[in-house]
Design a protein around this motif. Structure first.
Motif, PDB file in Angstrom:
ATOM      1  N   ASN A  39     -20.422  81.992 -76.425  1.00  0.00           N
ATOM      2  CA  ASN A  39     -20.834  80.677 -75.925  1.00  0.00           C
ATOM      3  C   ASN A  39     -19.735  80.069 -75.048  1.00  0.00           C
ATOM      4  O   ASN A  39     -19.999  79.395 -74.069  1.00  0.00           O
ATOM      5  N   ILE A  50     -31.765  81.562 -75.277  1.00  0.00           N
ATOM      6  CA  ILE A  50     -30.362  81.419 -74.864  1.00  0.00           C
ATOM      7  C   ILE A  50     -29.473  82.358 -75.695  1.00  0.00           C
ATOM      8  O   ILE A  50     -28.627  83.076 -75.156  1.00  0.00           O
ATOM      9  N   ALA A  51     -29.696  82.341 -77.022  1.00  0.00           N
ATOM     10  CA  ALA A  51     -28.896  83.207 -77.901  1.00  0.00           C
ATOM     11  C   ALA A  51     -29.081  84.664 -77.503  1.00  0.00           C
ATOM     12  O   ALA A  51     -28.133  85.451 -77.497  1.00  0.00           O
ATOM     13  N   VAL A 109     -37.207  69.193 -73.522  1.00  0.00           N
ATOM     14  CA  VAL A 109     -36.513  70.215 -74.325  1.00  0.00           C
ATOM     15  C   VAL A 109     -35.436  70.868 -73.467  1.00  0.00           C
ATOM     16  O   VAL A 109     -34.291  71.029 -73.888  1.00  0.00           O
ATOM     17  N   ARG A 120     -28.026  69.117 -71.345  1.00  0.00           N
ATOM     18  CA  ARG A 120     -27.022  68.045 -71.480  1.00  0.00           C
ATOM     19  C   ARG A 120     -26.146  68.249 -72.709  1.00  0.00           C
ATOM     20  O   ARG A 120     -24.928  68.037 -72.651  1.00  0.00           O
ATOM     21  N   THR A 121     -26.770  68.629 -73.836  1.00  0.00           N
ATOM     22  CA  THR A 121     -26.007  68.765 -75.078  1.00  0.00           C
ATOM     23  C   THR A 121     -25.066  69.965 -75.008  1.00  0.00           C
ATOM     24  O   THR A 121     -23.915  69.888 -75.439  1.00  0.00           O
ATOM     25  N   LEU A 122     -25.566  71.072 -74.448  1.00  0.00           N
ATOM     26  CA  LEU A 122     -24.708  72.247 -74.280  1.00  0.00           C
ATOM     27  C   LEU A 122     -23.510  71.911 -73.395  1.00  0.00           C
ATOM     28  O   LEU A 122     -22.366  72.218 -73.728  1.00  0.00           O
ATOM     29  N   ALA A 160     -33.979  77.975 -77.501  1.00  0.00           N
ATOM     30  CA  ALA A 160     -32.683  78.269 -78.137  1.00  0.00           C
ATOM     31  C   ALA A 160     -32.548  79.767 -78.470  1.00  0.00           C
ATOM     32  O   ALA A 160     -31.511  80.376 -78.165  1.00  0.00           O
ATOM     33  N   PHE A 205     -22.219  69.019 -72.679  1.00  0.00           N
ATOM     34  CA  PHE A 205     -21.314  68.065 -73.324  1.00  0.00           C
ATOM     35  C   PHE A 205     -20.451  68.762 -74.375  1.00  0.00           C
ATOM     36  O   PHE A 205     -19.235  68.583 -74.420  1.00  0.00           O
ATOM     37  N   SER A 206     -21.089  69.581 -75.214  1.00  0.00           N
ATOM     38  CA  SER A 206     -20.305  70.138 -76.314  1.00  0.00           C
ATOM     39  C   SER A 206     -19.374  71.262 -75.868  1.00  0.00           C
ATOM     40  O   SER A 206     -18.369  71.513 -76.516  1.00  0.00           O
ATOM     41  N   LEU A 207     -19.691  71.909 -74.744  1.00  0.00           N
ATOM     42  CA  LEU A 207     -18.778  72.935 -74.232  1.00  0.00           C
ATOM     43  C   LEU A 207     -17.802  72.361 -73.205  1.00  0.00           C
ATOM     44  O   LEU A 207     -16.890  73.052 -72.758  1.00  0.00           O
ATOM     45  N   LEU A 222     -33.997  69.639 -70.714  1.00  0.00           N
ATOM     46  CA  LEU A 222     -32.946  68.706 -70.295  1.00  0.00           C
ATOM     47  C   LEU A 222     -32.000  68.328 -71.427  1.00  0.00           C
ATOM     48  O   LEU A 222     -30.793  68.261 -71.234  1.00  0.00           O
ATOM     49  N   VAL A 223     -32.540  68.092 -72.607  1.00  0.00           N
ATOM     50  CA  VAL A 223     -31.653  67.698 -73.704  1.00  0.00           C
ATOM     51  C   VAL A 223     -30.784  68.889 -74.106  1.00  0.00           C
ATOM     52  O   VAL A 223     -29.616  68.730 -74.477  1.00  0.00           O
ATOM     53  N   THR A 224     -31.350  70.088 -73.994  1.00  0.00           N
ATOM     54  CA  THR A 224     -30.571  71.296 -74.291  1.00  0.00           C
ATOM     55  C   THR A 224     -29.427  71.444 -73.288  1.00  0.00           C
ATOM     56  O   THR A 224     -28.277  71.679 -73.664  1.00  0.00           O
TER      57      THR A 224
END
Ligand SMILES: [Zn+2]
Lengths: 209, 341
Positions: free
Chosen positions: A53, A42-43, A73, A79-81, A39, A83-85, A75-77
C-alpha cells in the motif's frame, strides 16, 4: 505507483500504473455493488503487482457524472486513501476517460453518452482531442445525433444515437494514462452530480386523518 | 480502535483504547434536513462524503494519535440508510487497506449498547437494552454484546423519535423535535390523557414488548385540530407534557416488564431519545421498584457517533472475534442479532 479507479457506471474498474505502464488491473461484472467490489479490487491489483500500500504515490478517480451512490464509493475511497497515505489525489471526468479510449482507437469528432437513469443520459462532445461541450444531463431525444456516440448511452437509446462506437464504459487503465500524460483537465476529487437532491421542502403541518 | 458511523445524518469518527474514550468527532447534517422536516437520504449521503476526511482528521487531533497508531478499525455495516452507510463502509475499507489493519463491520444497534462501556465500564451480562431514537425503538436482551443480542420487541410503526418529530411539527416546534418537546413539557401539565399504544390486555398477548406510536401521533393531531377548530389557543406546553408522558410511560413500563420477565437486573437506555429528561426519571423510578438498575450514557454518547462503533470494535478485539472481509456489505436492513459481518 498510480492507483486509479472509476465507479461512475455499473462496473468497478481498478488499475495500477508504475509510471510507464499498467502493471495490474481489475474489472468487476456489471453489478452496481461498488461498495463490495472496489476495496477487494484494489487489494487484488496491489497483490497482483506485488506492491505494498505504501508503494502507491498517487490516486486517480473518475468523478462522474454517474449514479450517485456508486460515484460516492469511488470518491470517498480515493479521498480516504490519499489522506491516510499522505499522497495526492486527482479527479478526472469519467466521460473524458471514455473519450480518451475512443481517441486511441482513431475517433476524432464524437459524443460520449452514458446512462443517467430516469430515461436520461450524461453527455459531452469531443473534437480534436478535447472536450468542447458538457458534461450535462439530458433526455436522449433532446441530444439525438447522427454523430458517432461512445458509451452505454448509444446501446441503450439506439433511436437517438444510431451510430454507436468505441468503449461502453470507462477503463481504469485508460484513466491512468489520462492522468500520467495529462490528456484532459485534472480536477479536484469532487463528484459531478449534475443534479440536485430530489426533495420537496416541508410545508405547513398537514391535517392528519 | 477507530470507529466510523454514517447510518443516518451524523458523520461520526471515534477513537477508543479499550473502555477509554479518546475522541468522539461528529459532523451533523441535521441543519440541512431541518427545512425538509426529516432526514433526506441523498442530502445525508452527500454530507457524509464531504465530512468524512475532515472528521477523521479531527478525531485524530483530539485523541492526539496519528492514523498509523490505529491498531484496528470498525464501521457501522447496518442497519440504516443504504447510501449513507456505503460512504462510511467504503471509507473504513480504505483505511484498512492504507494502514494494513483489520476491519470489523458491526451492527449499529449493538454499538448503541456497547458505548456505555466508555461511561460505566464493563456491561453486565445479561442486560436489557432499550434503544430509542428517530430510527429505532427496540427492546433487546443482551448477553455477550459481540454475539448474543436477542430482539424482544420493537415498534410496529413509527420510531419513538419520529413521533417526537411529528408532534413537534404539529405544535410548530423545530426539527428535530425531541429537545424542544422536552423543554416545552417542563413548563406544562400532564393534563391530557393520550392513548398508550399496545397496552390493552389483548395487545399484550401478541405485542407484550412491542411499541406503537402512530395512534398516539394521530390522537395528538386530532386533539390539536379540535382545539384550533373551536377557535381556542393550543396549550403547547401541556400537549408536549402529555404526549411525552404517554411515550415515556409505555417505554419504561415495557422495558421494566421485559427485564423483570427475564430476571435481568440492569437496564441500559441508548439512542437519541435517551436524552429525554422525563424518560430517565420515569425509568429510574419504575426500575427501582423492582430492584433493577438503570444505566444511561451521557447524551453525546446516546446519539449516533463513531465512539460507539469503536467501543464495539474494541470489544470484538478483546473477545478475539474474526475481522470482516474487504467485501463486507452495507446492509440497510441488517438484523439486530447479527452483530458482526
Ligand atoms: Zn442510532
Amino acid at each position: 505507483m498510480l492507483l486509479a479507479f472509476d465507479t461512475a457506471t455499473p462496473h468497478v474498474t481498478v488499475a495500477l500504473h508504475d509510471g510507464e505502464r499498467v502493471v495490474a488491473s481489475y474489472s468487476s461484472p456489471s453489478s452496481m455493488r461498488h461498495g463490495e467490489m472496489l476495496a477487494p479490487g484494489i487489494a487484488q491489483v496491489l497483490a497482483e503487482a506485488g506492491a505494498l500500500n505504501t508503494d502507491v504515490t498517487a490516486v486517480a478517480v473518475g468523478v462522474g457524472p454517474g449514479p450517485f451512490t456508486g460515484l460516492r464509493v469511488g470518491l470517498v475511497t480515493a479521498r480516504t486513501l490519499a489522506f491516510s497515505l499522505g499522497i495526492p489525489v486527482y479527479g478526472v471526468c469519467s466521460l473524458d476517460v471514455l473519450a480518451a479510449e475512443a481517441i486511441d482507437t482513431g475517433l476524432d469528432e464524437f459524443t460520449v453518452a452514458t446512462d443517467a437513469r430516469r430515461k436520461e443520459v450524461y453527455v459531452a462532445r469531443y473534437a480534436g482531442g478535447a472536450r468542447i461541450d458538457g458534461p450535462s444531463v439530458a433526455r436522449p431525444t433532446d441530444v439525438a445525433t447522427e454523430e458517432l456516440v461512445v458509451g452505454r448511452g448509444a446501446t441503450l437509446y439506439p433511436e437517438a444515437f444510431p451510430n454507436a462506437a468505441g468503449p461502453e464504459s470507462p477503463s481504469a487503465a485508460v484513466l491512468c494514462d489520462v492522468v500520467a500524460n495529462e490528456r484532459f483537465e485534472l480536477l479536484e476529487p469532487e463528484p459531478l452530480y449534475l443534479r440536485r437532491p430530489d426533495v420537496a421542502e416541508a410545508h405547513a403541518p398537514k391535517k392528519v386523518s | 480502535m477507530l470507529g466510523i458511523e454514517t447510518s443516518c445524518d451524523e458523520t461520526g469518527v471515534g477513537i477508543v483504547r479499550g473502555h477509554e474514550l479518546l475522541a468522539d468527532a461528529v459532523a451533523s447534517s441535521v441543519e440541512e434536513h431541518a427545512r425538509f422536516g426529516g432526514v433526506v437520504p441523498e442530502v445525508a449521503s452527500r454530507a457524509h462524503l464531504e465530512a468524512m476526511v475532515p472528521t477523521i482528521e479531527r478525531a485524530c487531533e483530539t485523541a492526539g494519535v496519528r492514523l498509523a497508531d490505529v491498531d484496528a478499525l470498525a464501521v457501522t455495516s447496518g442497519p440504516g440508510l443504504a447510501g449513507a452507510l456505503l460512504v462510511g463502509v467504503a471509507a473504513a475499507k480504505s483505511l484498512a487497506i492504507a494502514l494494513g489493519k483489520p476491519l470489523y463491520g458491526v451492527n449499529h444497534l449493538a454499538a448503541h449498547v456497547a458505548v456505555d462501556q466508555l461511561e460505566h465500564g464493563a456491561l453486565p451480562d445479561p442486560c436489557l437494552a432499550l434503544l430509542v431514537s428517530g430510527g429505532h425503538s427496540s427492546l433487546l436482551r443482551v448477553g455477550d454484546v459481540t454475539s448474543e443480542i436477542d430482539p424482544m420487541g420493537s415498534t410496529i410503526d413509527d420510531a419513538a423519535g419520529e413521533a417526537f418529530d411529528k408532534v413537534a411539527r404539529l405544535l410548530g416546534l423545530p426539527f428535530p423535535g425531541g429537545p424542544y418537546i422536552d423543554k416545552a413539557a417542563r413548563e406544562g401539565q400532564i393534563s391530557i390523557d393520550f392513548p398508550r399504544g399496545l397496552t390493552s390486555r389483548r395487545d399484550l398477548e401478541r405485542h407484550r414488548f412491542d411499541f406503537s406510536f402512530s395512534g398516539l401521533k394521530t390522537a395528538v393531531a386530532r386533539w390539536v385540530e379540535a382545539r384550533q377548530a373551536s377557535g381556542e389557543p393550543v396549550p403547547v406546553d401541556d400537549v408536549a407534557a402529555s404526549f411525552q408522558e404517554a411515550v415515556c410511560d409505555v417505554l419504561t413500563r415495557k422495558a421494566v416488564d421485559a427485564a423483570a420477565s427475564e430476571g435481568i437486573e440492569d437496564i441500559l437506555i441508548g439512542g437519541g431519545v435517551a436524552a429525554n429528561s422525563r424518560l430517565r426519571v420515569l425509568a429510574e423510578e419504575r426500575a427501582a421498584q423492582k430492584g433493577i438498575r438503570v444505566r444511561v450514557p451521557r447524551p453525546k454518547l446516546c446519539t449516533d457517533n463513531g465512539a460507539m462503533v469503536a467501543a464495539l470494535g474494541a470489544e470484538m478485539v478483546a473477545r478475539g472475534r474474526t475481522p470482516s472481509q474487504l467485501d463486507l456489505p452495507a446492509d440497510s436492513s441488517m438484523p439486530v442479532d447479527v452483530v458482526l459481518v
